[in-house]
Structure formats: structure tokens, C-alpha cells
Design a protein around this motif. Structure first.
Motif, PDB file in Angstrom:
ATOM      1  N   ARG A  65       1.014  -0.991  -0.251  1.00 36.87           N
ATOM      2  CA  ARG A  65      -0.434  -0.006   0.158  1.00 36.87           C
ATOM      3  C   ARG A  65       1.007   1.215   0.101  1.00 36.87           C
ATOM      4  O   ARG A  65      -0.002   2.947  -0.762  1.00 36.87           O
ATOM      5  CB  ARG A  65      -1.107   0.335   1.165  1.00 36.87           C
ATOM      6  CG  ARG A  65      -1.839  -0.715   1.013  1.00 36.87           C
ATOM      7  CD  ARG A  65      -2.869  -0.620  -0.036  1.00 36.87           C
ATOM      8  NE  ARG A  65      -4.381  -1.622   0.479  1.00 36.87           N
ATOM      9  CZ  ARG A  65      -4.595  -2.291  -0.883  1.00 36.87           C
ATOM     10  NH1 ARG A  65      -3.565  -2.648  -1.866  1.00 36.87           N
ATOM     11  NH2 ARG A  65      -6.290  -3.124  -0.955  1.00 36.87           N
TER      12      ARG A  65
ATOM     13  N   THR B 169       6.846  -3.957  -6.636  1.00 37.66           N
ATOM     14  CA  THR B 169       5.990  -5.285  -7.357  1.00 37.66           C
ATOM     15  C   THR B 169       6.977  -5.026  -8.844  1.00 37.66           C
ATOM     16  O   THR B 169       7.293  -5.851  -9.621  1.00 37.66           O
ATOM     17  CB  THR B 169       4.709  -4.497  -7.767  1.00 37.66           C
ATOM     18  OG1 THR B 169       4.171  -3.907  -9.019  1.00 37.66           O
ATOM     19  CG2 THR B 169       4.089  -4.898  -6.352  1.00 37.66           C
TER      20      THR B 169
ATOM     21  N   ILE C 229      -5.200  -8.387   1.130  1.00 38.44           N
ATOM     22  CA  ILE C 229      -4.377  -7.435   0.451  1.00 38.44           C
ATOM     23  C   ILE C 229      -3.403  -7.630  -0.120  1.00 38.44           C
ATOM     24  O   ILE C 229      -2.965  -7.669  -1.599  1.00 38.44           O
ATOM     25  CB  ILE C 229      -3.779  -5.998   1.511  1.00 38.44           C
ATOM     26  CG1 ILE C 229      -4.862  -4.889   1.624  1.00 38.44           C
ATOM     27  CG2 ILE C 229      -2.868  -5.578   0.193  1.00 38.44           C
ATOM     28  CD1 ILE C 229      -4.718  -3.982   3.100  1.00 38.44           C
TER      29      ILE C 229
ATOM     30  N   LEU D 140      -3.118 -10.619  -1.463  1.00 39.09           N
ATOM     31  CA  LEU D 140      -3.746 -10.843  -2.705  1.00 39.09           C
ATOM     32  C   LEU D 140      -4.272 -10.135  -4.030  1.00 39.09           C
ATOM     33  O   LEU D 140      -4.264 -10.698  -5.226  1.00 39.09           O
ATOM     34  CB  LEU D 140      -4.893 -11.920  -3.239  1.00 39.09           C
ATOM     35  CG  LEU D 140      -4.669 -13.133  -2.043  1.00 39.09           C
ATOM     36  CD1 LEU D 140      -6.451 -13.503  -1.326  1.00 39.09           C
ATOM     37  CD2 LEU D 140      -4.259 -14.069  -2.272  1.00 39.09           C
ATOM     38  N   THR D 141      -3.601  -8.756  -3.781  1.00 38.94           N
ATOM     39  CA  THR D 141      -4.614  -7.853  -4.354  1.00 38.94           C
ATOM     40  C   THR D 141      -2.678  -7.501  -5.187  1.00 38.94           C
ATOM     41  O   THR D 141      -2.669  -6.384  -6.349  1.00 38.94           O
ATOM     42  CB  THR D 141      -4.673  -7.199  -4.354  1.00 38.94           C
ATOM     43  OG1 THR D 141      -4.081  -5.980  -2.943  1.00 38.94           O
ATOM     44  CG2 THR D 141      -5.945  -7.333  -3.742  1.00 38.94           C
TER      45      THR D 141
ATOM     46  N   GLY E  62      -0.904  -7.839  -7.731  1.00 35.31           N
ATOM     47  CA  GLY E  62      -0.668  -8.573  -8.903  1.00 35.31           C
ATOM     48  C   GLY E  62       0.887  -9.173  -9.660  1.00 35.31           C
ATOM     49  O   GLY E  62       1.314  -8.752 -10.336  1.00 35.31           O
TER      50      GLY E  62
ATOM     51  N   GLU F  94     -10.206 -16.071  -2.551  1.00 31.46           N
ATOM     52  CA  GLU F  94     -10.307 -14.139  -0.983  1.00 31.46           C
ATOM     53  C   GLU F  94     -10.284 -15.030   0.294  1.00 31.46           C
ATOM     54  O   GLU F  94     -10.797 -16.028   1.011  1.00 31.46           O
ATOM     55  CB  GLU F  94     -11.937 -13.846  -2.427  1.00 31.46           C
ATOM     56  CG  GLU F  94     -13.693 -15.064  -1.424  1.00 31.46           C
ATOM     57  CD  GLU F  94     -14.356 -14.449  -2.637  1.00 31.46           C
ATOM     58  OE1 GLU F  94     -14.264 -13.701  -1.854  1.00 31.46           O
ATOM     59  OE2 GLU F  94     -14.951 -14.875  -2.789  1.00 31.46           O
TER      60      GLU F  94
ATOM     61  N   GLU G 158     -14.624 -10.981  -8.042  1.00 38.83           N
ATOM     62  CA  GLU G 158     -13.437 -10.116  -8.373  1.00 38.83           C
ATOM     63  C   GLU G 158     -12.429 -11.507  -7.412  1.00 38.83           C
ATOM     64  O   GLU G 158     -12.161 -11.124  -6.158  1.00 38.83           O
ATOM     65  CB  GLU G 158     -13.026  -9.417  -8.983  1.00 38.83           C
ATOM     66  CG  GLU G 158     -13.673  -8.668 -10.003  1.00 38.83           C
ATOM     67  CD  GLU G 158     -13.381  -7.498 -10.187  1.00 38.83           C
ATOM     68  OE1 GLU G 158     -11.860  -7.195 -10.044  1.00 38.83           O
ATOM     69  OE2 GLU G 158     -13.334  -6.404 -11.003  1.00 38.83           O
ATOM     70  N   GLN G 159     -12.055 -12.543  -8.105  1.00 41.19           N
ATOM     71  CA  GLN G 159     -10.802 -13.236  -7.040  1.00 41.19           C
ATOM     72  C   GLN G 159      -9.659 -13.883  -7.571  1.00 41.19           C
ATOM     73  O   GLN G 159      -9.584 -13.778  -8.975  1.00 41.19           O
ATOM     74  CB  GLN G 159     -12.046 -14.467  -6.779  1.00 41.19           C
ATOM     75  CG  GLN G 159     -12.318 -14.403  -5.992  1.00 41.19           C
ATOM     76  CD  GLN G 159     -13.738 -15.814  -5.825  1.00 41.19           C
ATOM     77  OE1 GLN G 159     -14.534 -15.788  -7.370  1.00 41.19           O
ATOM     78  NE2 GLN G 159     -13.802 -16.092  -5.306  1.00 41.19           N
ATOM     79  N   ALA G 160      -8.943 -13.721  -7.058  1.00 39.02           N
ATOM     80  CA  ALA G 160      -7.018 -12.779  -7.235  1.00 39.02           C
ATOM     81  C   ALA G 160      -7.503 -14.804  -7.641  1.00 39.02           C
ATOM     82  O   ALA G 160      -7.524 -15.960  -6.426  1.00 39.02           O
ATOM     83  CB  ALA G 160      -6.463 -12.818  -6.311  1.00 39.02           C
TER      84      ALA G 160
END
Length: 320
Positions: A138, A144, A179, A181-182, A184, A263, A294-296
Motif C-alpha cells: 500500500r 512490484t 491486500i 492477494l491484490t 499483481g 479470497e 473478482e477473485q485473485a
């Protein structure tokens, strides 16, 4: 392993099995341990820092930077696992403190610095609640671009340990796990389904405990603590636990994964902290009637070559 060592950073809450993971990471020739960051989890964060420095001494590590991180989850209060790891997080063995000192920056700052400075993309290996990693993502999302993969120990497909459905690391800070899991970047989940299967045989545990080499004796004592003897001189098998996630980085072919939607349940109640892994082969009524989410997509560990990882860990830790 051919080629250059894989640059790795371990984020941990040392912890008996985090210690087993550090012993392996320091000594495996195919891994370049660039830093260790510490977070509250198995013990309070200051004790985690102390434990980490002790283990690096025993492992014969070079000048690996260690940083203190979050003292509590993003929302929840800190909740230790002293009933599993002992009051000091390391089986209450009374180990003397290390002369090493943590660096003078916080964990998130160290993570950013080491990730961006690495000439090759870094593999992050969180073996703890994911608070530090969430704060990093964050605060400094630019990291990343130089993260190859995140291989985290956490979650469960089937049965939890902190609750019937939630594994400790995710349950301790569910928002941080969500977080992660998002992020990228490619993510591998080394969850309880494989975590609990990798057991070092009793004879090997006994051999390590009887060693005059401090590193090996510590390894044996840690393994024995994870499954204390029931009576007499019986030495139980010892679970590698978190160390299996590091083995999966050094030797990914020993872990069978499947790319699946995952998730984290964030709602209050009995499912909080559950990693919901969708193994269905087709959409169900929820999606058909407008409930799509929306799921990772995560490489979820579903099977593990136990003998292969036990041999890998023992060979690495026992090598001169």
C-alpha cells in the motif's frame, strides 16, 4: 540448482518453524537471503527480532539485515501462539541473545530498499501474518516491478488451525492477507494442506538433537518441540512447517499447485480469516444470478513430495 542464486527476502514471526525456515534459507546455495523482516505473530515483535538474530547466528549467516516491523495487525489486536511455540517463541530453550543488531530502519523501509536494489527480481517468502507485506504494497506499490513471486505460508483449502476454517497467519490479520492477494504478481499459497504433511522422521530428529554442532542441535530441538514426546525417551517426528515454503522456492517441482481463485473472508463471525478456494469446474447459481466476484488467481499448494522436501532440508542444513 544451476545459474545464479534466487534473491529472497523472508518476512517472519520467528517462531519454531520460522527458525527452521531461516536455517535452511541461509545455508541453501541456490538462495541468496537478502534480508529478514519481523512482525508480531507467534510472539511479540521484539521477541521475534531477538529470535531471528539468534537463529542467524546458529545458521552461520553473513551480514543479513534484519528489521523490526509491525507490532500488531492492521485492525485486530495482537494474539500470540505461545501455547504452540513457548513463551519466547522458540520453545523456551533459554538461548542466549545474539550480538547482532537490527538495522536502524523499519521493516517496510528495508523491504522497499532491498527489493528495488536487487539486480534480479526478488522472491518474497512471508511465513507470518502478512501485516508488513500489506503495508509495503500500500505504501510503495512500485516494488512490484521487481518482485518475481510471493510464496507465502498461510491459508488452508480444507481445515484451519486457529479456527475450524482459518489458518493462523491469515486469521491473525485477514485484511493484510486480502491486500496480499491484490499484489499483481504471481502468488503461491503454501497452506496447511501441505504444511502439516512434511514430517522429519524420528531417527533424523534424534540424530540432530545428539549432535555437538550447535546449529544441528538447535534444528533437532526445534523439530522435537513441534511435536513433543508423549513419554519417556520417545522422540517424535518433527514437522518442517514454514520451512516447507522455502523448500518450495528452492525446489518448486516438489510442490503440486493448481491456479485457483482465492479470497479471504473478512466478515465478523466464524468464517473470518478463512481462505476461500474455489475448486469448482463451472460457475454456480450465485454467479448465474449476479453474484460474481473478482477473485485473485493463486497457485495453491495441493500436494507435496514429502520425502523430497525432507531430504532437501536435511541435506542443506547438515552440509558443512
Amino acid at each position: 540448482m544451476s545459474g545464479q542464486p534466487i534473491p529472497v527476502i523472508i518476512d517472519c514471526d520467528t517462531g519454531v518453524d520460522d527458525a527452521l525456515a531461516l536455517l535452511f534459507a541461509v545455508r541453501h546455495p541456490g538462495l541468496d537471503l537478502r534480508a529478514v523482516t519481523c512482525v508480531a505473530g507467534n510472539a511479540d515483535v521484539d521477541q521475534v527480532v531477538r529470535n531471528t538474530l539468534i537463529v542467524l547466528d546458529h545458521a552461520g549467516a553473513g551480514d543479513v539485515p534484519v528489521a523490526r516491523g509491525a507490532a500488531r495487525p492492521l485492525i485486530e489486536p495482537a494474539r500470540s501462539a505461545a501455547h504452540v511455540h513457548g513463551q519466547d517463541g522458540m520453545g523456551d530453550m533459554g538461548l542466549p541473545a545474539s550480538a547482532r543488531r537490527p538495522v536502524d530502519v523499519d521493516a517496510v523501509t528495508l523491504l522497499r530498499r532491498e527489493i528495488l536494489a536487487s539486480p534480479r527480481p526478488v522472491t518474497l517468502i512471508p511465513t507470518a501474518p502478512l501485516t508488513n507485506i500489506a503495508l509495503l504494497l500500500r505504501t510503495f506499490p512500485e516494488v512490484t516491478r521487481n518482485i518475481e513471486r510471493i510464496v507465502f505460508m498461510g491459508g488452508a483449502v480444507e481445515v484451519g488451525n486457529a479456527t475450524p476454517v482459518a489458518e493462523f497467519n491469515v486469521w491473525h490479520d485477514p485484511e493484510a492477507a486480502a491486500i496480499l492477494l491484490t499484489a499483481g504478481v504471481p502468488i503461491t499459497m503454501y497452506g496447511l494442506d501441505v504444511f502439516e504433511r512434511v514430517q522429519v522422521p524420528a531417527a533424523d530428529v534424534r540424530r540432530l538433537r545428539e549432535s555437538a554442532e550447535p546449529r544441528l542441535k538447535l534444528a533437532g530441538d526445534l523439530l522435537a518441540h513441534r511435536y513433543p514426546a508423549a513419554s519417556g525417551d520417545l522422540v517424535p517426528t518433527g514437522g518442517l512447517g514454514d520451512a516447507g515454503a522455502v523448500c518450495a522456492v528452492a525446489d518448486p517441482d516438489g510442490l503440486t499447485t493448481r491456479l485457483l481463485p482465492v479470497e479471504v473472508s473478512l466478515a465478523p463471525g466464524p468464517s473470518r480469516g478463512q481462505t476461500i478456494v474455489d475448486r469448482r469446474t463451472r460457475h454456480g447459481e450465485s454467479e448465474i444470478h449476479g453474484g460474481a466476484r473478482e477473485q485473485a488467481l493463486v497457485d495453491v499448494g495441493l500436494d507435496v513430495d514429502v520425502e523430497r522436501y525432507v531430504k532437501l532440508w536435511l541435506t542443506t542444513v547438515e552440509a558443512d
